[in-house]
Design a protein around this motif. Structure first.
Motif, mmCIF file in Angstrom:
data_model
loop_
_atom_site.group_PDB
_atom_site.id
_atom_site.type_symbol
_atom_site.label_atom_id
_atom_site.label_comp_id
_atom_site.label_asym_id
_atom_site.label_seq_id
_atom_site.Cartn_x
_atom_site.Cartn_y
_atom_site.Cartn_z
ATOM 1 N N SER A 7 0.830 -1.212 0.000
ATOM 2 C CA SER A 7 0.000 0.000 0.000
ATOM 3 C C SER A 7 0.859 1.255 0.000
ATOM 4 O O SER A 7 0.499 2.271 -0.602
ATOM 5 N N THR A 8 2.026 1.190 0.644
ATOM 6 C CA THR A 8 2.932 2.343 0.642
ATOM 7 C C THR A 8 3.502 2.583 -0.749
ATOM 8 O O THR A 8 3.578 3.728 -1.224
ATOM 9 N N ILE A 9 3.885 1.499 -1.424
ATOM 10 C CA ILE A 9 4.456 1.640 -2.769
ATOM 11 C C ILE A 9 3.413 2.172 -3.750
ATOM 12 O O ILE A 9 3.656 3.127 -4.488
ATOM 13 N N THR A 10 2.239 1.573 -3.733
ATOM 14 C CA THR A 10 1.234 1.940 -4.731
ATOM 15 C C THR A 10 0.604 3.301 -4.448
ATOM 16 O O THR A 10 0.118 3.958 -5.361
ATOM 17 N N ASN A 11 0.618 3.710 -3.163
ATOM 18 C CA ASN A 11 0.132 5.050 -2.848
ATOM 19 C C ASN A 11 1.269 6.062 -2.760
ATOM 20 O O ASN A 11 1.034 7.270 -2.728
ATOM 21 N N SER A 12 2.503 5.538 -2.693
ATOM 22 C CA SER A 12 3.711 6.361 -2.729
ATOM 23 C C SER A 12 3.708 7.469 -1.685
ATOM 24 O O SER A 12 3.892 8.635 -1.994
ATOM 25 N N HIS A 13 3.486 7.093 -0.444
ATOM 26 C CA HIS A 13 3.551 8.090 0.631
ATOM 27 C C HIS A 13 4.983 8.391 1.047
ATOM 28 O O HIS A 13 5.229 9.366 1.745
ATOM 29 N N ASP A 14 5.902 7.551 0.628
ATOM 30 C CA ASP A 14 7.307 7.783 0.974
ATOM 31 C C ASP A 14 7.759 9.107 0.359
ATOM 32 O O ASP A 14 7.653 9.309 -0.853
ATOM 33 N N PRO A 15 8.253 10.060 1.143
ATOM 34 C CA PRO A 15 8.614 11.395 0.625
ATOM 35 C C PRO A 15 9.591 11.341 -0.533
ATOM 36 O O PRO A 15 9.525 12.162 -1.447
ATOM 37 N N LYS A 16 10.503 10.374 -0.498
ATOM 38 C CA LYS A 16 11.528 10.307 -1.541
ATOM 39 C C LYS A 16 10.934 9.988 -2.910
ATOM 40 O O LYS A 16 11.451 10.423 -3.930
ATOM 41 N N ASN A 17 9.848 9.228 -2.923
ATOM 42 C CA ASN A 17 9.301 8.766 -4.199
ATOM 43 C C ASN A 17 7.912 9.320 -4.493
ATOM 44 O O ASN A 17 7.349 9.051 -5.539
ATOM 45 N N LYS A 18 7.374 10.074 -3.559
ATOM 46 C CA LYS A 18 5.993 10.507 -3.694
ATOM 47 C C LYS A 18 5.761 11.296 -4.969
ATOM 48 O O LYS A 18 4.776 11.098 -5.672
ATOM 49 N N LYS A 19 6.671 12.169 -5.299
ATOM 50 C CA LYS A 19 6.458 13.076 -6.419
ATOM 51 C C LYS A 19 6.346 12.338 -7.729
ATOM 52 O O LYS A 19 5.511 12.666 -8.574
ATOM 53 N N SER A 20 7.163 11.300 -7.948
ATOM 54 C CA SER A 20 7.162 10.606 -9.228
ATOM 55 C C SER A 20 6.228 9.407 -9.229
ATOM 56 O O SER A 20 5.324 9.302 -10.049
ATOM 57 N N LEU A 21 6.437 8.482 -8.289
ATOM 58 C CA LEU A 21 5.659 7.251 -8.290
ATOM 59 C C LEU A 21 4.181 7.507 -8.034
ATOM 60 O O LEU A 21 3.323 6.864 -8.630
ATOM 61 N N SER A 22 3.866 8.432 -7.152
ATOM 62 C CA SER A 22 2.474 8.715 -6.836
ATOM 63 C C SER A 22 1.726 9.166 -8.084
ATOM 64 O O SER A 22 0.624 8.687 -8.373
ATOM 65 N N HIS A 23 2.340 10.052 -8.840
ATOM 66 C CA HIS A 23 1.701 10.544 -10.060
ATOM 67 C C HIS A 23 1.511 9.414 -11.071
ATOM 68 O O HIS A 23 0.438 9.303 -11.691
ATOM 69 N N LEU A 24 2.515 8.568 -11.213
ATOM 70 C CA LEU A 24 2.430 7.485 -12.191
ATOM 71 C C LEU A 24 1.356 6.471 -11.801
ATOM 72 O O LEU A 24 0.582 6.007 -12.660
ATOM 73 N N TRP A 25 1.290 6.119 -10.523
ATOM 74 C CA TRP A 25 0.256 5.171 -10.082
ATOM 75 C C TRP A 25 -1.132 5.758 -10.297
ATOM 76 O O TRP A 25 -2.056 5.051 -10.735
#
Length: 389
Positions: A7-25
């Motif tokens: 759920s963290t990966i697919t929602n990308s709450h991690d600050p380091k990846n939120k900007k890119s992965l969150s948008h892509l998901w």
């Protein structure tokens, strides 16, 4: 190495990846929903079209069957010669092919094809030299007609073709044997295969495009291999006692099997997002970069699928392209016109069977066909783009 839940990966709450992965998901989810909505629209319109036009489509098919049978009755007439006879054969083949191409066709075309072949071979046995010196072109022509008859690729030797020419009973025996063998192959193809980590696949290979090398590499990581096994354990239908849920899990296992076969990490993670949201995966920077690239590839694939839905050549897409434009009132008007045209076409076919009774009358139309090979069959007097004929 960063450990995250699904759920963290697919929602990308991690600050380091939120900007890119969150948008892509988010883009993937939006585009999947968009494609699903468009597919649902095509499915609904197909149901609507079928309700409105299926009866008329089938009336044309039955009329076409009668018309083909009528044309077959002229084959024994020896006054039809040369180019006119060839034109008659081509005409019959066209009509059978048109009948078979109609998605609502209720007519079994195999008896028509068999009658066509038997009438052709019986017309003048001397036209074929049924021996080893028979011209290969003639043999190939008969082989192609046999292939049309069974509706599948066949492996038939020259000796078997010659035997069919020499003995009509051999044709019946060969057909029975070929069809029986085909039925056995179909049963083997449909046999249920138990799900396990190494062997399971009940879906169509052609639906899913192959993954890139980056996606395949990401999928092969031991973290995702472990995730696959956890999903297989969670979704395995043999572990479910409830009948309804068991059926659902069979479908889910098929989807999981396809994800494994295609080495599709996105499909795997999307399923895990729903069924194993708390499963933990340790991802390093390289894997995160691979995941980002793979997400972008998935977006490209979803856009291509959407384009195919809009402009593709599947039956449902073509239906919508032809009749789905405008509002409900305009669609109903165009469908009414189409159904009226189908009714006229069926009536005209029946009228032609009654009006063309002599060889002389048929020869008039055969000459017209010879003079203009590109003309549509004379009984169609409307825009051919509107017809499935």
């Amino acid at each position: 190495m960063t450990t995250m839940t699904i759920s963290t990966i697919t929602n990308s709450h991690d600050p380091k990846n939120k900007k890119s992965l969150s948008h892509l998901w988010q883009e993937i989810e939006k585009k999947q929903q968009r494609n699903a909505r468009y597919q649902a629209k095509l499915d609904d319109f197909y149901v609507y079209f079928k309700k409105r036009a299926e009866e008329d489509e089938q009336s044309v098919c039955f009329a076409t069957e009668t018309w083909i049978t009528h044309l077959l009755s002229f084959i024994p007439r020896k006054t039809i010669k040369g180019a006119q006879r060839e034109s008659l054969y081509v005409w019959i083949e066209e009509e059978i092919s048109i009948l078979e191409s109609n998605p609502f066709n209720p007519v079994d075309s195999q008896p028509l094809r068999k009658a066509f072949m038997e009438a052709t071979l019986a017309f003048d046995p001397d036209q074929f030299h049924a021996d080893e010196e028979m011209h290969q072109e003639a043999l190939q022509s008969i082989r192609e007609e046999l292939q049309n008859l069974v509706g599948d690729h066949i492996d038939i030797s020259d000796e078997q073709v010659l035997a069919i020419l020499n003995d009509p009973d051999y044709l019946d025996a060969w057909l029975a044997q070929t069809i029986a063998a085909s039925d056995v192959d179909d049963e083997n193809d449909d046999e249920y295969t138990t799900f396990n980590d190494d062997k399971h696949d009940n879906t169509d290979d052609g639906i899913f495009p192959p993954q890139s090398d980056i996606a395949s590499t990401l999928y092969s990581d031991k973290q995702l291999t472990k995730l696959y096994r956890q999903l297989a354990k969670q979704l395995h239908p043999d572990r479910e006692l409830d009948g309804e849920k068991k059926s659902e899990k069979i479908i889910l296992m098929q989807q999981l099997s396809q994800a494994k076969k295609n080495k599709d990490p996105i499909a795997l993670l999307l399923m895990a997002q729903q069924y194993l949201p708390d499963h933990e995966i340790a991802l390093n920077d390289k894997m995160l970069k691979q995941l980002s690239i793979t997400l972008k590839e998935k977006i490209t694939t979803l856009n291509a699928e959407y384009n195919d839905l809009q402009c593709g050549v599947t039956f449902k897409s073509l239906l919508w392209q032809k009749f789905g434009k405008g509002n409900k009132q305009s669609r109903e008007k165009e469908l009414s016109q189409y159904c009226d045209a189908l009714q006229r076409d069926a009536e005209t076919l029946c009228q032609q069977c009654h009006s063309i009774r002599t060889v002389k009358q048929l020869q008039h139309h055969l000459r017209s066909r010879i003079e203009n090979d590109d003309m549509m069959p004379f009984f169609i007097d409307m825009d051919p783009d509107m017809l499935f004929r």
